[in-house]
Scaffold this motif. Sequence first.
Motif, short mmCIF file in Angstrom:
data_model
loop_
_atom_site.label_atom_id
_atom_site.label_comp_id
_atom_site.label_asym_id
_atom_site.label_seq_id
_atom_site.Cartn_x
_atom_site.Cartn_y
_atom_site.Cartn_z
N GLN A 44 0.83 -1.19 0.00
CA GLN A 44 0.00 0.00 0.00
C GLN A 44 0.88 1.25 0.00
OE1 GLN A 44 -3.37 0.01 -0.38
NE2 GLN A 44 -3.07 -2.18 -0.69
N ALA A 45 2.01 1.19 0.68
CA ALA A 45 2.93 2.32 0.68
C ALA A 45 3.61 2.48 -0.69
CB ALA A 45 3.99 2.14 1.77
N VAL A 46 3.95 1.37 -1.34
CA VAL A 46 4.50 1.45 -2.69
C VAL A 46 3.47 2.09 -3.63
CG1 VAL A 46 5.34 0.13 -4.67
CG2 VAL A 46 6.01 -0.55 -2.36
N LYS A 47 2.22 1.67 -3.50
CA LYS A 47 1.15 2.23 -4.32
C LYS A 47 1.01 3.74 -4.09
CE LYS A 47 -3.77 1.75 -5.45
NZ LYS A 47 -4.08 3.21 -5.35
N ALA A 48 1.11 4.16 -2.82
CA ALA A 48 1.00 5.58 -2.51
C ALA A 48 2.10 6.37 -3.22
CB ALA A 48 1.07 5.80 -1.00
N GLY A 49 3.31 5.82 -3.23
CA GLY A 49 4.41 6.49 -3.94
C GLY A 49 4.18 6.54 -5.44
N ALA A 50 3.68 5.44 -6.00
CA ALA A 50 3.40 5.41 -7.43
C ALA A 50 2.29 6.39 -7.80
CB ALA A 50 3.01 3.99 -7.85
N ASP A 51 1.26 6.44 -6.97
CA ASP A 51 0.15 7.38 -7.24
C ASP A 51 0.63 8.83 -7.17
OD1 ASP A 51 -1.60 5.27 -7.55
OD2 ASP A 51 -2.46 5.43 -5.54
N LYS A 52 1.52 9.11 -6.22
CA LYS A 52 2.04 10.48 -6.10
C LYS A 52 2.86 10.84 -7.33
CE LYS A 52 4.29 13.74 -2.99
NZ LYS A 52 4.80 14.53 -4.12
N ALA A 53 3.67 9.89 -7.80
CA ALA A 53 4.45 10.15 -9.01
C ALA A 53 3.54 10.37 -10.21
CB ALA A 53 5.39 8.98 -9.28
N GLY A 54 2.47 9.58 -10.30
CA GLY A 54 1.52 9.77 -11.39
C GLY A 54 0.93 11.16 -11.39
N ALA A 55 0.55 11.64 -10.20
CA ALA A 55 -0.01 12.98 -10.08
C ALA A 55 1.03 14.05 -10.41
CB ALA A 55 -0.57 13.19 -8.67
N ASP A 56 2.24 13.87 -9.88
CA ASP A 56 3.30 14.87 -10.11
C ASP A 56 3.72 14.93 -11.57
OD1 ASP A 56 3.30 15.46 -7.42
OD2 ASP A 56 5.24 14.51 -6.99
N LEU A 57 3.77 13.78 -12.21
CA LEU A 57 4.30 13.71 -13.57
C LEU A 57 3.22 13.78 -14.64
CD1 LEU A 57 6.94 10.90 -12.90
CD2 LEU A 57 7.33 13.36 -12.99
N GLY A 58 1.96 13.81 -14.23
CA GLY A 58 0.87 13.93 -15.18
C GLY A 58 0.65 12.70 -16.02
N VAL A 59 0.81 11.52 -15.41
CA VAL A 59 0.60 10.27 -16.14
C VAL A 59 -0.43 9.41 -15.42
CG1 VAL A 59 2.95 10.30 -17.06
CG2 VAL A 59 2.49 9.06 -14.94
N ASN A 60 -1.03 8.49 -16.16
CA ASN A 60 -2.01 7.57 -15.58
C ASN A 60 -1.30 6.32 -15.07
OD1 ASN A 60 -4.75 6.46 -15.13
ND2 ASN A 60 -4.12 4.99 -16.71
N VAL A 61 -1.48 6.01 -13.79
CA VAL A 61 -0.84 4.85 -13.18
C VAL A 61 -1.90 3.91 -12.64
CG1 VAL A 61 0.68 4.05 -11.33
CG2 VAL A 61 1.21 6.18 -12.54
N THR A 62 -1.81 2.65 -13.02
CA THR A 62 -2.65 1.61 -12.41
C THR A 62 -1.74 0.71 -11.57
OG1 THR A 62 -2.45 0.13 -14.32
CG2 THR A 62 -4.32 1.67 -14.28
N PHE A 63 -2.28 0.18 -10.49
CA PHE A 63 -1.48 -0.62 -9.56
C PHE A 63 -2.33 -1.78 -9.08
CE2 PHE A 63 0.47 -1.93 -5.65
CZ PHE A 63 1.81 -1.60 -5.74
N GLU A 64 -1.84 -3.00 -9.27
CA GLU A 64 -2.56 -4.18 -8.79
C GLU A 64 -1.58 -5.28 -8.45
OE1 GLU A 64 -5.11 -5.94 -11.71
OE2 GLU A 64 -3.73 -5.51 -13.35
#
Length: 314
Positions: A44-64
């Motif tokens: 869940q913490a890895v996902k939080a980091g990925a989601d933050k990067a997606g928001a910062d970088l303006g890209v769509n990130v899916t995580f499963e």
Amino acid sequence: MLTRRHLIAAASALAMLAASGPAFAQDNYDIALISKGFQHQFWQAVKAGADKAGADLGVNVTFEGPESESQVDRQMDMLAAALSRNPDAIGFAALDSQAAIPLLQQAKERNIPVIAFDSGVDSDIPLTTATTDNVAAAALAADVMAELIGGEGKIAVVAHDQTSRTGIDRRDGFVNRIKEAYPNIEIVSVQYGGGDQLQSTEITKSILLANPDLKGIFGTNEGSAIGVANGKQELGSNVVVIGFDSGAAQKDMVRSGLMAGAITQNPVGIGYQTVQAAVAALKGEALPPVIDTGFYFYDAKNMDSPEIAAVLYD
């Protein structure tokens, strides 16, 4: 006494972000991340980091990820499904370091960049791997264990698996350090609980009952470590427990003394830097073979210090 020299880490994700500042992608890239699991707070913490990067970088990130870290087939299904939608890039944390290679080869043939994270694969298909130096981290756990048990006695390892890169590297990093540096310490058992708390608890009780003079047990991930500590508690043992990862349950166990301490990774940084690397690859930028995301040893004495608290997670 554990001192600052016991702390080993790369710069934290927050420090990196503060130094570099956010960058924004020119294209709304679609980046699919497939993790080793979803149930542990680590993921869940890895996902939080990925989601933050997606928001910062303006890209769509899916995580499963699969419900259990033993579900290699389920992870392969998820990777195949991600490939079927033809994402711009894939981030992959392998449960089995070889099983995914045919699917990752398909990604390569379609010019879809692959970024490995947390646990790599036995292939040069991934352009880089964002990960903890698991061998060095486990060696630090061995040094701490040796210090706490007085440099002699019997110990054991409860590992999460023997197929993933993290499982192999943490087991070997710990075992080899003990063998090389501590001739008076004997590792009497190395067993595998699939990262499952209940299974690791039962394994721990079996080890303790078979070795009443055991001095210490190393649990190689969140589920393993919690299971080891629970097994210790259920039998009323005073065995020294060293864990790996953090999360609310482990932190409580460390504060109470049930667990002597643990290695924490930088899971938010792993997620962030995986997405960051995927965007860089899509822009044609060169990547290093490994992105070292750092680690620390923490115990009840240092876990509230700013540098440690920043990489512990709930």
